[in-house]
Each structure stands twice: as structure tokens, then as C-alpha cells.
Design a protein around this motif. Structure first.
Motif, PDB file in Angstrom:
ATOM      1  N   HIS A   5       0.861  -1.180   0.000  1.00  0.00           N
ATOM      2  CA  HIS A   5       0.000   0.000   0.000  1.00  0.00           C
ATOM      3  C   HIS A   5       0.900   1.234   0.000  1.00  0.00           C
ATOM      4  CE1 HIS A   5      -2.768   3.039   1.639  1.00  0.00           C
ATOM      5  NE2 HIS A   5      -3.662   2.346   0.984  1.00  0.00           N
ATOM      6  N   TYR A   6       0.611   2.189  -0.877  1.00  0.00           N
ATOM      7  CA  TYR A   6       1.442   3.383  -1.018  1.00  0.00           C
ATOM      8  C   TYR A   6       0.660   4.642  -0.691  1.00  0.00           C
ATOM      9  CZ  TYR A   6       4.521   0.286  -3.621  1.00  0.00           C
ATOM     10  OH  TYR A   6       5.335  -0.740  -3.989  1.00  0.00           O
ATOM     11  N   ARG A   7       1.328   5.556  -0.001  1.00  0.00           N
ATOM     12  CA  ARG A   7       0.801   6.902   0.220  1.00  0.00           C
ATOM     13  C   ARG A   7       1.425   7.793  -0.851  1.00  0.00           C
ATOM     14  NH1 ARG A   7      -1.628   8.895   4.401  1.00  0.00           N
ATOM     15  NH2 ARG A   7      -0.407  10.797   4.506  1.00  0.00           N
ATOM     16  N   ILE A   8       0.575   8.401  -1.655  1.00  0.00           N
ATOM     17  CA  ILE A   8       1.026   9.196  -2.793  1.00  0.00           C
ATOM     18  C   ILE A   8       0.655  10.657  -2.572  1.00  0.00           C
ATOM     19  CG2 ILE A   8       0.791   9.572  -5.273  1.00  0.00           C
ATOM     20  CD1 ILE A   8      -0.247   6.687  -5.443  1.00  0.00           C
ATOM     21  N   ALA A   9       1.595  11.538  -2.827  1.00  0.00           N
ATOM     22  CA  ALA A   9       1.318  12.966  -2.901  1.00  0.00           C
ATOM     23  C   ALA A   9       1.367  13.341  -4.376  1.00  0.00           C
ATOM     24  CB  ALA A   9       2.342  13.769  -2.109  1.00  0.00           C
ATOM     25  N   TRP A  15      -5.547  17.604 -15.624  1.00  0.00           N
ATOM     26  CA  TRP A  15      -6.029  16.292 -16.045  1.00  0.00           C
ATOM     27  C   TRP A  15      -5.055  15.177 -15.699  1.00  0.00           C
ATOM     28  CZ3 TRP A  15      -3.329  13.382 -19.533  1.00  0.00           C
ATOM     29  CH2 TRP A  15      -2.389  14.041 -20.336  1.00  0.00           C
ATOM     30  N   ARG A  16      -3.754  15.447 -15.700  1.00  0.00           N
ATOM     31  CA  ARG A  16      -2.795  14.403 -15.327  1.00  0.00           C
ATOM     32  C   ARG A  16      -3.000  14.005 -13.861  1.00  0.00           C
ATOM     33  NH1 ARG A  16       0.623  18.170 -17.984  1.00  0.00           N
ATOM     34  NH2 ARG A  16       1.348  17.434 -19.989  1.00  0.00           N
ATOM     35  N   ALA A  17      -3.130  14.988 -13.022  1.00  0.00           N
ATOM     36  CA  ALA A  17      -3.356  14.718 -11.595  1.00  0.00           C
ATOM     37  C   ALA A  17      -4.659  13.956 -11.394  1.00  0.00           C
ATOM     38  CB  ALA A  17      -3.381  16.030 -10.820  1.00  0.00           C
ATOM     39  N   GLU A  18      -5.693  14.339 -12.116  1.00  0.00           N
ATOM     40  CA  GLU A  18      -6.979  13.660 -11.970  1.00  0.00           C
ATOM     41  C   GLU A  18      -6.894  12.196 -12.390  1.00  0.00           C
ATOM     42  OE1 GLU A  18     -10.357  15.738 -13.506  1.00  0.00           O
ATOM     43  OE2 GLU A  18      -9.860  17.560 -12.393  1.00  0.00           O
ATOM     44  N   PHE A  19      -6.060  11.878 -13.362  1.00  0.00           N
ATOM     45  CA  PHE A  19      -5.864  10.486 -13.752  1.00  0.00           C
ATOM     46  C   PHE A  19      -5.371   9.675 -12.550  1.00  0.00           C
ATOM     47  CE2 PHE A  19      -2.921   7.159 -15.059  1.00  0.00           C
ATOM     48  CZ  PHE A  19      -3.751   6.375 -15.848  1.00  0.00           C
ATOM     49  N   TYR A  20      -4.356  10.166 -11.856  1.00  0.00           N
ATOM     50  CA  TYR A  20      -3.819   9.454 -10.700  1.00  0.00           C
ATOM     51  C   TYR A  20      -4.830   9.407  -9.556  1.00  0.00           C
ATOM     52  CZ  TYR A  20       0.607   9.082 -13.033  1.00  0.00           C
ATOM     53  OH  TYR A  20       1.587   8.753 -13.929  1.00  0.00           O
ATOM     54  N   LEU A  21      -5.619  10.439  -9.408  1.00  0.00           N
ATOM     55  CA  LEU A  21      -6.669  10.427  -8.388  1.00  0.00           C
ATOM     56  C   LEU A  21      -7.715   9.349  -8.679  1.00  0.00           C
ATOM     57  CD1 LEU A  21      -7.062  14.262  -7.964  1.00  0.00           C
ATOM     58  CD2 LEU A  21      -6.390  12.647  -6.154  1.00  0.00           C
ATOM     59  N   ARG A  22      -8.074   9.199  -9.947  1.00  0.00           N
ATOM     60  CA  ARG A  22      -9.044   8.153 -10.318  1.00  0.00           C
ATOM     61  C   ARG A  22      -8.465   6.763 -10.100  1.00  0.00           C
ATOM     62  NH1 ARG A  22      -9.924  11.812 -14.513  1.00  0.00           N
ATOM     63  NH2 ARG A  22      -8.799  10.513 -15.993  1.00  0.00           N
ATOM     64  N   VAL A  23      -7.221   6.563 -10.455  1.00  0.00           N
ATOM     65  CA  VAL A  23      -6.587   5.254 -10.226  1.00  0.00           C
ATOM     66  C   VAL A  23      -6.564   4.944  -8.729  1.00  0.00           C
ATOM     67  CG1 VAL A  23      -4.414   3.966 -10.351  1.00  0.00           C
ATOM     68  CG2 VAL A  23      -5.224   5.244 -12.345  1.00  0.00           C
ATOM     69  N   ALA A  24      -6.135   5.889  -7.918  1.00  0.00           N
ATOM     70  CA  ALA A  24      -6.095   5.673  -6.473  1.00  0.00           C
ATOM     71  C   ALA A  24      -7.495   5.401  -5.919  1.00  0.00           C
ATOM     72  CB  ALA A  24      -5.473   6.880  -5.772  1.00  0.00           C
ATOM     73  N   ALA A  26      -9.940   3.994  -7.506  1.00  0.00           N
ATOM     74  CA  ALA A  26     -10.369   2.673  -7.964  1.00  0.00           C
ATOM     75  C   ALA A  26      -9.638   1.547  -7.228  1.00  0.00           C
ATOM     76  CB  ALA A  26     -10.146   2.535  -9.470  1.00  0.00           C
ATOM     77  N   LEU A  27      -8.497   1.858  -6.644  1.00  0.00           N
ATOM     78  CA  LEU A  27      -7.675   0.848  -5.961  1.00  0.00           C
ATOM     79  C   LEU A  27      -7.313   1.297  -4.546  1.00  0.00           C
ATOM     80  CD1 LEU A  27      -5.299   0.133  -8.976  1.00  0.00           C
ATOM     81  CD2 LEU A  27      -7.131  -1.362  -8.138  1.00  0.00           C
ATOM     82  N   PRO A  28      -8.322   1.540  -3.690  1.00  0.00           N
ATOM     83  CA  PRO A  28      -8.023   2.062  -2.347  1.00  0.00           C
ATOM     84  C   PRO A  28      -7.208   1.104  -1.482  1.00  0.00           C
ATOM     85  CG  PRO A  28     -10.314   1.390  -2.499  1.00  0.00           C
ATOM     86  CD  PRO A  28      -9.747   1.311  -3.885  1.00  0.00           C
ATOM     87  N   GLU A  29      -7.235  -0.181  -1.822  1.00  0.00           N
ATOM     88  CA  GLU A  29      -6.424  -1.132  -1.063  1.00  0.00           C
ATOM     89  C   GLU A  29      -4.940  -1.017  -1.413  1.00  0.00           C
ATOM     90  OE1 GLU A  29      -7.438  -3.100  -4.922  1.00  0.00           O
ATOM     91  OE2 GLU A  29      -8.500  -1.822  -3.510  1.00  0.00           O
ATOM     92  N   ARG A  30      -4.626  -0.306  -2.493  1.00  0.00           N
ATOM     93  CA  ARG A  30      -3.244  -0.161  -2.936  1.00  0.00           C
ATOM     94  C   ARG A  30      -2.694   1.254  -2.749  1.00  0.00           C
ATOM     95  NH1 ARG A  30      -1.270  -4.119  -6.305  1.00  0.00           N
ATOM     96  NH2 ARG A  30       0.677  -3.268  -5.576  1.00  0.00           N
ATOM     97  N   PHE A  31      -3.588   2.264  -2.851  1.00  0.00           N
ATOM     98  CA  PHE A  31      -3.126   3.655  -2.861  1.00  0.00           C
ATOM     99  C   PHE A  31      -3.963   4.533  -1.942  1.00  0.00           C
ATOM    100  CE2 PHE A  31      -2.343   1.942  -7.148  1.00  0.00           C
ATOM    101  CZ  PHE A  31      -0.965   2.034  -7.175  1.00  0.00           C
ATOM    102  N   ASP A  32      -3.279   5.463  -1.314  1.00  0.00           N
ATOM    103  CA  ASP A  32      -3.909   6.493  -0.493  1.00  0.00           C
ATOM    104  C   ASP A  32      -3.284   7.817  -0.921  1.00  0.00           C
ATOM    105  OD1 ASP A  32      -5.322   7.692   1.697  1.00  0.00           O
ATOM    106  OD2 ASP A  32      -3.462   7.653   2.852  1.00  0.00           O
ATOM    107  N   ILE A  33      -4.094   8.816  -1.167  1.00  0.00           N
ATOM    108  CA  ILE A  33      -3.575  10.136  -1.528  1.00  0.00           C
ATOM    109  C   ILE A  33      -3.322  10.908  -0.243  1.00  0.00           C
ATOM    110  CG2 ILE A  33      -4.030  12.285  -2.765  1.00  0.00           C
ATOM    111  CD1 ILE A  33      -3.700   9.850  -4.610  1.00  0.00           C
ATOM    112  N   SER A  34      -2.055  11.214   0.008  1.00  0.00           N
ATOM    113  CA  SER A  34      -1.728  11.944   1.230  1.00  0.00           C
ATOM    114  C   SER A  34      -2.021  13.428   1.092  1.00  0.00           C
ATOM    115  CB  SER A  34      -0.258  11.733   1.604  1.00  0.00           C
ATOM    116  OG  SER A  34       0.608  12.364   0.683  1.00  0.00           O
ATOM    117  N   GLY A  35      -1.968  13.939  -0.156  1.00  0.00           N
ATOM    118  CA  GLY A  35      -2.269  15.342  -0.386  1.00  0.00           C
ATOM    119  C   GLY A  35      -1.936  15.748  -1.807  1.00  0.00           C
TER     120      GLY A  35
END
Length: 135
Positions: A5-9, A15-24, A26-35
Motif C-alpha cells: 500500500h502506497y501513500r502518494i502525494a 487532467w494528469r493529476a486527476e488520472f492518478y486520483l481516479r486510479v487511487a 479505484a484501488l483504495p487497497e493499494r493507494f492512499d492520496i496523502s495530499g
């Protein structure tokens, strides 16, 4: 896949940032957005509201969220300075552009240079398939 599991800032609010937000999302067991940090106050408000994620008004504030790595999702004109600032602070950085290159910027041992590593085609393909299959 491992259970890592990764914490991503994220730096950027487009739109690039929103792509990563959508991936995170869709996969909350793998990614958490720290900020997220965006220089544009209106974008910070819109992205923070739309995705319900913590927003930072400075790069230093973003790094207090203790991410495992930072995704730089900005136009190329500002990206080199951000890569430099983040690696000088000892952060591992995933550069969202150039698209699909798989370039990971990470500080060298002395912190003064970028150490780039191109991802092999097989890694890029496996990552793309993982993302596609998650939706």
C-alpha cells in the motif's frame, strides 16, 4: 501482485493529476492520496472538493503529509524545477510526463543529481494492463 500500500502525494491540479486520483480511488487497497499541491487556488478548491482529498498550498506543506513518493503531474515547463526541488528533499518522484516513459526520478546518494531509470517495456505494459483491468 503484492499487498503493498502506497501513500502518494500529487503535484498538479489538471487532467494528469486527476488520472492518478481516479486510479487511487479505484484501488483504495493499494493507494492512499496523502495530499495534492497546486499553485492555482481555484484548482486546489475544485480538485479538493471533487475528490475529497487534502490540499496543500505549498510544496513544503505537501511533504508534511509523509508520502511514500510524489507524482509530478504538471506541464513540462515547470516540471524540471519541481523534480529538482523534490529530489533535493530526498523524495522519490514519479514523473507523469513524458507520457508512458516510465521514468522514475530519485535522488542520488549525495542528493545533488537526478538518477533516472527507464522502465522496461514489460513493466510499462504490465502497469498499463493493471490500470485497464481495474476499471
Amino acid at each position: 501482485m503484492t499487498g503493498t500500500h502506497y501513500r502518494i502525494a500529487i503535484v498538479g491540479g489538471g487532467w494528469r493529476a486527476e488520472f492518478y486520483l481516479r486510479v487511487a480511488g479505484a484501488l483504495p487497497e493499494r493507494f492512499d492520496i496523502s495530499g495534492i499541491f497546486s499553485r492555482d487556488a481555484a484548482r486546489r478548491a475544485a480538485v479538493g472538493s471533487r475528490f475529497a482529498v487534502p490540499m496543500s498550498d505549498s510544496l513544503d506543506d505537501l511533504l508534511t503529509t509523509d508520502p511514500d513518493f510524489v507524482v509530478v503531474a504538471t506541464p513540462w515547463a515547470v516540471t524540471p524545477d519541481l523534480l529538482r526541488a523534490l529530489t533535493e528533499r530526498g523524495m522519490a518522484v514519479l514523473n507523469a510526463a513524458p507520457y508512458g516513459s516510465g521514468i522514475l526520478a530519485k535522488p542520488s546518494r549525495d542528493g545533488g543529481r537526478f538518477a533516472y531509470q527507464e522502465a522496461p517495456d514489460a513493466v510499462i505494459e504490465r502497469t498499463a494492463q493493471s490500470i485497464i483491468n481495474s476499471f
